[in-house]
Structures are given as structure tokens and as C-alpha cells.
Design an enzyme around this catalytic site. Structure first.
Site, PDB file in Angstrom:
ATOM      1  N   GLY A 116       0.840  -1.192   0.000  1.00 52.28           N
ATOM      2  CA  GLY A 116       0.000   0.000   0.000  1.00 52.28           C
ATOM      3  C   GLY A 116       0.873   1.239   0.000  1.00 52.28           C
ATOM      4  O   GLY A 116       2.066   1.192  -0.346  1.00 52.28           O
ATOM      5  N   ASP A 117       0.287   2.316   0.455  1.00 48.79           N
ATOM      6  CA  ASP A 117       0.919   3.623   0.445  1.00 48.79           C
ATOM      7  C   ASP A 117       2.334   3.611   1.074  1.00 48.79           C
ATOM      8  O   ASP A 117       3.305   4.080   0.470  1.00 48.79           O
ATOM      9  CB  ASP A 117      -0.104   4.518   1.178  1.00 48.79           C
ATOM     10  CG  ASP A 117       0.441   5.751   1.752  1.00 48.79           C
ATOM     11  OD1 ASP A 117       1.267   6.348   1.087  1.00 48.79           O
ATOM     12  OD2 ASP A 117      -0.002   6.131   2.855  1.00 48.79           O
ATOM     13  N   GLY A 118       2.470   3.010   2.274  1.00 49.23           N
ATOM     14  CA  GLY A 118       3.765   3.007   2.969  1.00 49.23           C
ATOM     15  C   GLY A 118       4.824   2.260   2.177  1.00 49.23           C
ATOM     16  O   GLY A 118       5.922   2.786   1.925  1.00 49.23           O
ATOM     17  N   ASP A 142      -8.202  -0.718   1.845  1.00 52.47           N
ATOM     18  CA  ASP A 142      -8.737   0.646   1.976  1.00 52.47           C
ATOM     19  C   ASP A 142      -9.089   1.279   0.628  1.00 52.47           C
ATOM     20  O   ASP A 142      -9.822   2.278   0.596  1.00 52.47           O
ATOM     21  CB  ASP A 142      -7.718   1.555   2.685  1.00 52.47           C
ATOM     22  CG  ASP A 142      -7.292   1.007   4.031  1.00 52.47           C
ATOM     23  OD1 ASP A 142      -8.075   0.265   4.637  1.00 52.47           O
ATOM     24  OD2 ASP A 142      -6.163   1.313   4.466  1.00 52.47           O
ATOM     25  N   ARG A 186      -8.790   3.648   7.129  1.00 51.10           N
ATOM     26  CA  ARG A 186      -7.919   4.782   7.486  1.00 51.10           C
ATOM     27  C   ARG A 186      -8.601   6.110   7.182  1.00 51.10           C
ATOM     28  O   ARG A 186      -9.706   6.334   7.633  1.00 51.10           O
ATOM     29  CB  ARG A 186      -6.563   4.677   6.764  1.00 51.10           C
ATOM     30  CG  ARG A 186      -5.741   3.513   7.192  1.00 51.10           C
ATOM     31  CD  ARG A 186      -4.302   3.739   6.917  1.00 51.10           C
ATOM     32  NE  ARG A 186      -4.074   4.059   5.496  1.00 51.10           N
ATOM     33  CZ  ARG A 186      -2.912   4.379   4.990  1.00 51.10           C
ATOM     34  NH1 ARG A 186      -1.856   4.448   5.772  1.00 51.10           N
ATOM     35  NH2 ARG A 186      -2.774   4.644   3.714  1.00 51.10           N
ATOM     36  N   GLU A 237     -13.736   4.161  10.339  1.00 48.04           N
ATOM     37  CA  GLU A 237     -12.880   4.395  11.517  1.00 48.04           C
ATOM     38  C   GLU A 237     -12.299   5.813  11.512  1.00 48.04           C
ATOM     39  O   GLU A 237     -11.969   6.354  12.561  1.00 48.04           O
ATOM     40  CB  GLU A 237     -11.763   3.354  11.581  1.00 48.04           C
ATOM     41  CG  GLU A 237     -10.818   3.386  10.380  1.00 48.04           C
ATOM     42  CD  GLU A 237      -9.718   2.343  10.427  1.00 48.04           C
ATOM     43  OE1 GLU A 237      -9.621   1.591  11.405  1.00 48.04           O
ATOM     44  OE2 GLU A 237      -8.929   2.299   9.451  1.00 48.04           O
ATOM     45  N   ARG A 281     -25.948   0.250  19.783  1.00 55.38           N
ATOM     46  CA  ARG A 281     -24.782  -0.630  19.910  1.00 55.38           C
ATOM     47  C   ARG A 281     -23.844  -0.431  18.723  1.00 55.38           C
ATOM     48  O   ARG A 281     -24.284  -0.064  17.633  1.00 55.38           O
ATOM     49  CB  ARG A 281     -25.210  -2.100  19.891  1.00 55.38           C
ATOM     50  CG  ARG A 281     -26.089  -2.516  21.036  1.00 55.38           C
ATOM     51  CD  ARG A 281     -25.275  -2.773  22.299  1.00 55.38           C
ATOM     52  NE  ARG A 281     -26.068  -3.496  23.263  1.00 55.38           N
ATOM     53  CZ  ARG A 281     -26.932  -2.939  24.112  1.00 55.38           C
ATOM     54  NH1 ARG A 281     -27.100  -1.626  24.109  1.00 55.38           N
ATOM     55  NH2 ARG A 281     -27.613  -3.679  24.962  1.00 55.38           N
ATOM     56  N   GLN A 289     -12.133  -7.986   8.094  1.00 55.08           N
ATOM     57  CA  GLN A 289     -12.140  -7.405   6.746  1.00 55.08           C
ATOM     58  C   GLN A 289     -10.880  -7.751   5.962  1.00 55.08           C
ATOM     59  O   GLN A 289     -10.844  -7.643   4.748  1.00 55.08           O
ATOM     60  CB  GLN A 289     -12.210  -5.864   6.827  1.00 55.08           C
ATOM     61  CG  GLN A 289     -13.536  -5.364   7.309  1.00 55.08           C
ATOM     62  CD  GLN A 289     -13.431  -3.979   7.948  1.00 55.08           C
ATOM     63  OE1 GLN A 289     -13.750  -2.995   7.333  1.00 55.08           O
ATOM     64  NE2 GLN A 289     -13.006  -3.924   9.197  1.00 55.08           N
TER      65      GLN A 289
HETATM   66  O1  F6P Z   1      -4.460  -0.247   5.695  1.00 52.48           O
HETATM   67  C1  F6P Z   1      -5.157  -1.385   6.099  1.00 52.48           C
HETATM   68  C2  F6P Z   1      -5.648  -1.244   7.515  1.00 52.48           C
HETATM   69  O2  F6P Z   1      -6.365  -2.426   7.845  1.00 52.48           O
HETATM   70  C3  F6P Z   1      -6.474  -0.003   7.786  1.00 52.48           C
HETATM   71  O3  F6P Z   1      -7.786  -0.101   7.299  1.00 52.48           O
HETATM   72  C4  F6P Z   1      -6.356   0.078   9.283  1.00 52.48           C
HETATM   73  O4  F6P Z   1      -6.568   1.411   9.718  1.00 52.48           O
HETATM   74  C5  F6P Z   1      -4.948  -0.359   9.539  1.00 52.48           C
HETATM   75  O5  F6P Z   1      -4.557  -1.127   8.415  1.00 52.48           O
HETATM   76  C6  F6P Z   1      -4.738  -1.185  10.792  1.00 52.48           C
HETATM   77  O6  F6P Z   1      -3.383  -1.455  10.943  1.00 52.48           O
HETATM   78  P1  F6P Z   1      -2.790  -2.535  11.951  1.00 52.48           P
HETATM   79  O7  F6P Z   1      -2.795  -3.857  11.259  1.00 52.48           O
HETATM   80  O8  F6P Z   1      -1.404  -2.065  12.208  1.00 52.48           O
HETATM   81  O9  F6P Z   1      -3.635  -2.530  13.176  1.00 52.48           O
END
Ligand code: F6P
Length: 362
Positions: A116-118, A142, A186, A237, A281, A289
Site C-alpha cells: 500500500g501507500d507506505g 482501503d 484509514r 474508523e 450498539r 475485513q
Molecule cells: O491499511 C489497512 C488497515 O487495515 C487499515 O484499514 C487500518 O486502519 C490499519 O490497516 C490497521 O493497521 P494494523 O494492522 O497495524 O492494526
């Protein structure tokens, strides 16, 4: 006799449905074209430490439908900012030279980075500053990468979130409750938007549209007045109230991106319950996911990306990312591809949702 061309492949960042299908596509294409292909273990860590293994047809047998990654992954270990802990103190080192040395040692011509991005940012930096030949593959549930219409993994995450909404519906209806589902994504609302539409949500809260709690409550009350005494909300989130803060669950030092989001849904339902008195709730879907078997769509897309990434290497077309454009696989310059893409406010699916009477909290 000319030398056999040799390549390497790594998976970086969070796991994602379809990773193994991409690896399989990459490995088969290289092997079937007379090349050698090495798998790098555990993302960039494996390149820094030189843990590479030769891949064969046997090493990819039976992995098409498997979740996770047979190569292992990490969202830590940025080679340009490698954290070293000594006496409780963290200092950062540039270990990119180790990567170059290991690629030379193994006589690797080019590297396929599935991330992904990173990870793509690191790939782009390795190409730019260290002269490494890189081909990127757009991975993430994402769906937030620029320069591609789809990342692989998104379809599976969306399907999981939709199924969760279908199940939540029955409790909401039976107990006359407000039920929220917090989904990942994210800073982008793609999973929330698509699953919200597919799962028939009444309210969809996206990071791109800060919400007013009054608007959400009005929707719940309007539904009640119309005889619908339950409400389904999808909350990304990264959603936050107007003028409010993001819900941060934790900070992961030494990660590509240190903030981990979480808690937006619980915060929302508590406020709704306080203000309306209606039992509310939240379910957090979390890693469901990301894990498990990819959908057929993701298996096909992942396979296409894997084959296309290897083909780009075979042609010697480097420093690109494979991307989906009008249902065709193309290549785009990797420096442009590493970044974030949010849902546009004039997105056609948002507009369709508004026509259906879905509230986006604005
Ligand atoms: O980028 C994928 C993702 O699952 C995001 O949707 C989420 O915010 C993040 O990674 C969670 O990261 P980690 O696995 O470090 O908890």
C-alpha cells in the site's frame, strides 16, 4: 550462454486478501518465461537482513485462495528510517545501503513490491535515491491509492462488511435499536461507502464528510416517525464530528504510519443513546475485513496485477506501478502512485445514496 534473469518479490504493510494470488501470478510468469524469482521474507526487513528464498512452482501451489501472505509482512522496518532500540531509547538509521548490497549479492535485477501507500513510498524512494529497479502492485483493503481505480483486497473487505450489515440488520429490527458498524479504511471512506450502499445502511459516516450529531439524530427520529424503529449506521474508523477529533486507538512507534484509528463507532452510539434514549450498539468489524479467502473478483484482479508486474519487469519497464484503468491493466510512474486517495465529495455513489435518502451526517 546468456545469464538467467533473476527477480525478487516482497509483500509489505498490513495483510490483505489477494496477496498470495499476486505472488502466484508474479512467480508463475517469471518461471514460465525462463527467469528465476526469489521471495523476500517479511517485507523490507527481509531485504535489509538478506532473507530471500528461491521460489518454485511448488512454493506457490495451492495458495490462490489463501488469505495472508506466504512471504510474511510487516508495516514496520522502513529502511530509510530503521528504528534501533538501545537502553530504552529509539534511534533511527538509514539501512537502504544494506538493501542495495543484498540485491547485488543475490544478483537481483529488479524488485516487485506488493504494498500500500507506505511500502510503495519506500519502493519509490529506493528507485529515486538508491537506483533500485522497482515495480509496484497496489494492495490495500482501503482502496485509497491514487492512480488506480481499484486496489486488490477492497472487494473482499467490502463483501465482509456487507455481510456483517445484513446480520446486524436482524438484531436492529428485532430489538428496535440503533446499530452501528465501524469499518476500516484509514482516512478514506471507500469501504464504508460501498458496504453502506450494498448493505442498505440508513446513515453512512465518512472521513471525507465530518458529521453533525444533530443530523444523525434527525435521521433516526425521522425514521421513527415514519414507523421504522431501527437505524443502521456505517461509520468509517476515520469519521469524526464537525470540529471534533479523529478517534485514535493507539500509536505504533516504528510503523510506516504511526496512528491507528478506532473507537469512532462506540463514541457515536454512546452519544446517540444519551441524546435519544434509544438503545444503541456498535460492532467493530476489524481484521475480519482483512483476513481469509479473497473474493473471485479479487483473485482475478490480483492475478492480473501479478502477471502485469512480472511482464513489466520482463520488458525492462521499471519504476512503475501496475494499475487498473477502465478495466485495463496499465502502468503508472511509481512516484505518482504512492500517496492517498479519498472519496471525492461529488462521487457518483454518494450522490446515488443521497437520492435514496441515506444521511451522510452533513
Ligand atoms: O491499511 C489497512 C488497515 O487495515 C487499515 O484499514 C487500518 O486502519 C490499519 O490497516 C490497521 O493497521 P494494523 O494492522 O497495524 O492494526
Amino acid at each position: 550462454m546468456s545469464k538467467v534473469r533473476r527477480f525478487a518479490v516482497l509483500t509489505g504493510g498490513g495483510d490483505c486478501p489477494g496477496l498470495n494470488a499476486v505472488i502466484r501470478g508474479v512467480v508463475k510468469t517469471f518461471l514460465n518465461n525462463g527467469c528465476e524469482i526469489y521471495g523476500v521474507l517479511n517485507g523490507f526487513n527481509g531485504l535489509i537482513n538478506g532473507t530471500l528464498v528461491p521460489m518454485s512452482h511448488a512454493s506457490i501451489s495451492g495458495i490462490l485462495q489463501r488469505g495472508g501472505t506466504v512471504l510474511g509482512s510487516t508495516n514496520r522496518d522502513n529502511p530509510f528510517k530503521f528504528a534501533v532500540e538501545k537502553d530504552g531509547e529509539i534511534t533511527y538509521e538509514d539501512r537502504s545501503a544494506d538493501i542495495v548490497a543484498n540485491l547485488q549479492k543475490y544478483e537481483i535485477e529488479a524488485l516487485v513490491v506488493i504494498g500500500g501507500d507506505g511500502s510503495l513510498n519506500i519502493g519509490a524512494q529506493l528507485a529515486r535515491e538508491s537506483g533500485v529497479k522497482v515495480v509496484g502492485c497496489p494492495k490495500t483493503i482501503d482502496n485509497d491509492l491514487p492512480c488506480t481505480e481499484r486496489t486488490f483486497g477492497f472487494d473482499t473487505a467490502m463483501a465482509m462488511a456487507t455481510e456483517a450489515l445484513d446480520r446486524i440488520h436482524t438484531t436492529a429490527e428485532s430489538h428496535h435499536r440503533v446499530m452501528a458498524l465501524e469499518v476500516m479504511g484509514r482516512y478514506a471512506g471507500w469501504i464504508a461507502l460501498h458496504s453502506g450502499i450494498a448493505g442498505g445502511a440508513d446513515v453512512i459516516l465518512l472521513p471525507e464528510i465530518p458529521y453533525k450529531i444533530e443530523s444523525v439524530i434527525k435521521k433516526i427520529e425521522d425514521r421513527k416517525a415514519a414507523g421504522k424503529d431501527f437505524t443502521i449506521i456505517v461509520v468509517a474508523e476515520g469519521a469524526k464530528p464537525e470540529g471534533g477529533e479523529l478517534s485514535v486507538a493507539r500509536i505504533v512507534k516504528n510503523s510506516f504510519e504511526q496512528i491507528r484509528l478506532g473507537g469512532a463507532g462506540e463514541k457515536l452510539v454512546r452519544e446517540i443513546e444519551e441524546r435519544t434514549g434509544i438503545e444503541s450498539r456498535c460492532t467493530v468489524l476489524g481484521y475480519l475485513q482483512r483476513g481469509g479467502t479473497p473474493t473471485a473478483f479479487d483473485r482475478v484482479l490480483s492475478t492480473r496485477y501479478g502477471v502485469a508486474a512480472a511482464e513489466a519487469c520482463l520488458r525492462g519497464e521499471y519504476n512503475v506501478m501496475v494499475s487498473l484503468c477502465h478495466d485495463k491493466i496499465e502502468t503508472v510512474y511509481i512516484q505518482r502512485a504512492a500517496g492517498n486517495r479519498q472519496v471525492e465529495l461529488d462521487n457518483e455513489i454518494i450522490k446515488a445514496g443521497r437520492q435514496l435518502g441515506i444521511s451522510f451526517g452533513d
